[in-house]
Motif scaffolding. Sequence first.
Motif, PDB file in Angstrom:
ATOM      1  N   SER A 279      33.049  41.159  42.291  1.00  0.00           N
ATOM      2  CA  SER A 279      34.317  41.879  42.250  1.00  0.00           C
ATOM      3  C   SER A 279      34.195  43.142  41.402  1.00  0.00           C
ATOM      4  O   SER A 279      34.693  44.212  41.777  1.00  0.00           O
ATOM      5  CB  SER A 279      35.415  40.973  41.683  1.00  0.00           C
ATOM      6  N   GLU A 280      33.523  43.040  40.255  1.00  0.00           N
ATOM      7  CA  GLU A 280      33.334  44.217  39.407  1.00  0.00           C
ATOM      8  C   GLU A 280      32.451  45.252  40.084  1.00  0.00           C
ATOM      9  O   GLU A 280      32.741  46.452  40.034  1.00  0.00           O
ATOM     10  CB  GLU A 280      32.713  43.810  38.069  1.00  0.00           C
ATOM     11  N   MET A 283      34.457  47.076  42.755  1.00  0.00           N
ATOM     12  CA  MET A 283      35.466  47.976  42.185  1.00  0.00           C
ATOM     13  C   MET A 283      34.820  49.207  41.554  1.00  0.00           C
ATOM     14  O   MET A 283      35.345  50.311  41.648  1.00  0.00           O
ATOM     15  CB  MET A 283      36.316  47.226  41.172  1.00  0.00           C
ATOM     16  N   TRP A 289      37.476  50.437  39.059  1.00  0.00           N
ATOM     17  CA  TRP A 289      37.283  49.609  37.864  1.00  0.00           C
ATOM     18  C   TRP A 289      37.754  50.369  36.625  1.00  0.00           C
ATOM     19  O   TRP A 289      37.303  51.460  36.347  1.00  0.00           O
ATOM     20  CB  TRP A 289      35.814  49.237  37.716  1.00  0.00           C
ATOM     21  N   GLU A 291      38.546  49.310  32.689  1.00  0.00           N
ATOM     22  CA  GLU A 291      38.671  48.310  31.632  1.00  0.00           C
ATOM     23  C   GLU A 291      39.848  48.597  30.713  1.00  0.00           C
ATOM     24  O   GLU A 291      40.428  47.678  30.135  1.00  0.00           O
ATOM     25  CB  GLU A 291      37.370  48.239  30.829  1.00  0.00           C
ATOM     26  N   GLN A 294      42.914  46.780  31.842  1.00  0.00           N
ATOM     27  CA  GLN A 294      42.804  45.339  32.003  1.00  0.00           C
ATOM     28  C   GLN A 294      43.377  44.595  30.791  1.00  0.00           C
ATOM     29  O   GLN A 294      43.284  45.067  29.656  1.00  0.00           O
ATOM     30  CB  GLN A 294      41.336  44.938  32.201  1.00  0.00           C
ATOM     31  N   HIS A 313      40.216  38.204  32.921  1.00  0.00           N
ATOM     32  CA  HIS A 313      40.325  39.659  32.880  1.00  0.00           C
ATOM     33  C   HIS A 313      41.158  40.087  34.088  1.00  0.00           C
ATOM     34  O   HIS A 313      40.749  39.880  35.238  1.00  0.00           O
ATOM     35  CB  HIS A 313      38.939  40.306  32.928  1.00  0.00           C
ATOM     36  N   GLN A 315      43.438  42.975  36.184  1.00  0.00           N
ATOM     37  CA  GLN A 315      43.759  44.382  36.439  1.00  0.00           C
ATOM     38  C   GLN A 315      44.637  44.446  37.680  1.00  0.00           C
ATOM     39  O   GLN A 315      44.315  43.851  38.711  1.00  0.00           O
ATOM     40  CB  GLN A 315      42.481  45.208  36.662  1.00  0.00           C
ATOM     41  N   GLU A 318      45.611  41.177  39.302  1.00  0.00           N
ATOM     42  CA  GLU A 318      44.563  40.417  39.978  1.00  0.00           C
ATOM     43  C   GLU A 318      43.483  40.051  38.966  1.00  0.00           C
ATOM     44  O   GLU A 318      43.089  40.882  38.141  1.00  0.00           O
ATOM     45  CB  GLU A 318      43.929  41.245  41.115  1.00  0.00           C
ATOM     46  N   VAL A 320      39.934  39.869  37.911  1.00  0.00           N
ATOM     47  CA  VAL A 320      38.752  40.594  38.380  1.00  0.00           C
ATOM     48  C   VAL A 320      37.459  39.949  37.900  1.00  0.00           C
ATOM     49  O   VAL A 320      36.396  40.160  38.491  1.00  0.00           O
ATOM     50  CB  VAL A 320      38.803  42.074  37.944  1.00  0.00           C
ATOM     51  N   LYS A 321      37.517  39.178  36.810  1.00  0.00           N
ATOM     52  CA  LYS A 321      36.357  38.402  36.379  1.00  0.00           C
ATOM     53  C   LYS A 321      36.801  37.411  35.309  1.00  0.00           C
ATOM     54  O   LYS A 321      37.904  37.524  34.749  1.00  0.00           O
ATOM     55  CB  LYS A 321      35.228  39.294  35.858  1.00  0.00           C
ATOM     56  N   GLN A 344      39.907  32.090  42.726  1.00  0.00           N
ATOM     57  CA  GLN A 344      40.579  32.737  43.862  1.00  0.00           C
ATOM     58  C   GLN A 344      41.894  32.056  44.243  1.00  0.00           C
ATOM     59  O   GLN A 344      42.849  32.721  44.679  1.00  0.00           O
ATOM     60  CB  GLN A 344      39.638  32.770  45.072  1.00  0.00           C
TER      61      GLN A 344
END
Length: 350
Positions: A279-280, A283, A289, A291, A294, A313, A315, A318, A320-321, A344
């Motif tokens: 995902s990162e 993005m 992306w 940070e 976030q 995390h 953003q 959503e 993202v990690k 998910q």
Amino acid sequence: MFSVRPRPATVLHVCTDLACAASGAAELCAGVEARLGPGSGVSVRRSPCLGLCERAPAALAIKAGDPVRTAVAAPATVGSAVLAGSAPDSADEFLDACRAAGKDIPALCQGDTLTPKNACRVCVVEVEGARTLVPACSRRAEPGRAVRTDTGRARHSRRIVLELLASSVDLSTTPEVAGWLKEYEAEPDRFGPDAARLNEEPRIDNDLYVRDYAKCVLCYKCVDACGDQWQNIFAISVTGRGFDARIAVEHDVPLTESACVYCGNCVEVCPTGALSFKSEFDMRKAGTWDESAQTETTTVCAYCGVGCNLTLHVQDNEIVKVTSPHDNPVTHGNLCIKGRFGYQHVQNRD
């Protein structure tokens, strides 16, 4: 997903690099193993350079299960500043002691949950009485030893190391490196356009994380996290020699055909972004992306009863990690595939 084998109370790392090997490291290992015997609670391991060449053959004893390594017997100094005393919360490596005293030292390969590897050599300092510069991440504080962190010799060494690293790999996603390059006046471009450089394409062979070895500085942290220090899966190791050395799975097959269990603990410890969430990676490629936008929320994983802490995390509403706090007594930053990648369902809008 975690090893259930008991960890020894103390691990004695014996250096087997060139200087120590020539001074009898093999005999030292054999003698110690014969003297301790089984059931002693001490495990003897052969290790690469410990940064104690002037004391060859060198050995370093580290208590297992103590990622912060908080015991030091005597004070050490940087210039005229006392770094660490005998208090229980004192640091015992020069790097931790210097940072505790407000003397910041750059470091790439150092990890607070792993045994120091001395691979990057960015953290070298001058120690009173030592012939060579020593890595601050693994050298122990000693009685009356003065440590100089910002001498011309140490700065010159860091500048050269940073130039060599930045000229051969992509450090664009490595935190703080841009500031270090400026601080030490490093000029990676001075080697010219013909300097050897890793230009590998990112390996995207699964939906969970990406391996971008063009950013890898061979710090070995992923190997240690996958190996005997945490996961005990040994899915990844180093292949090749010299400039052709690479991190790889067995026979360099796709990740889906390897022994990898997708715990993502290698991603957690990677300092350069060579390993990153899919995902990162997507993005960053799309330029979305951010940070600074976030938020981080720490919660408890609901998949089982172990009680692992998760840091989400988020953003744009959503996830993202997912990471895990390194100071958590349950996980020390480690998770299984469900905790790290099974988020998910939280944001399934269907």
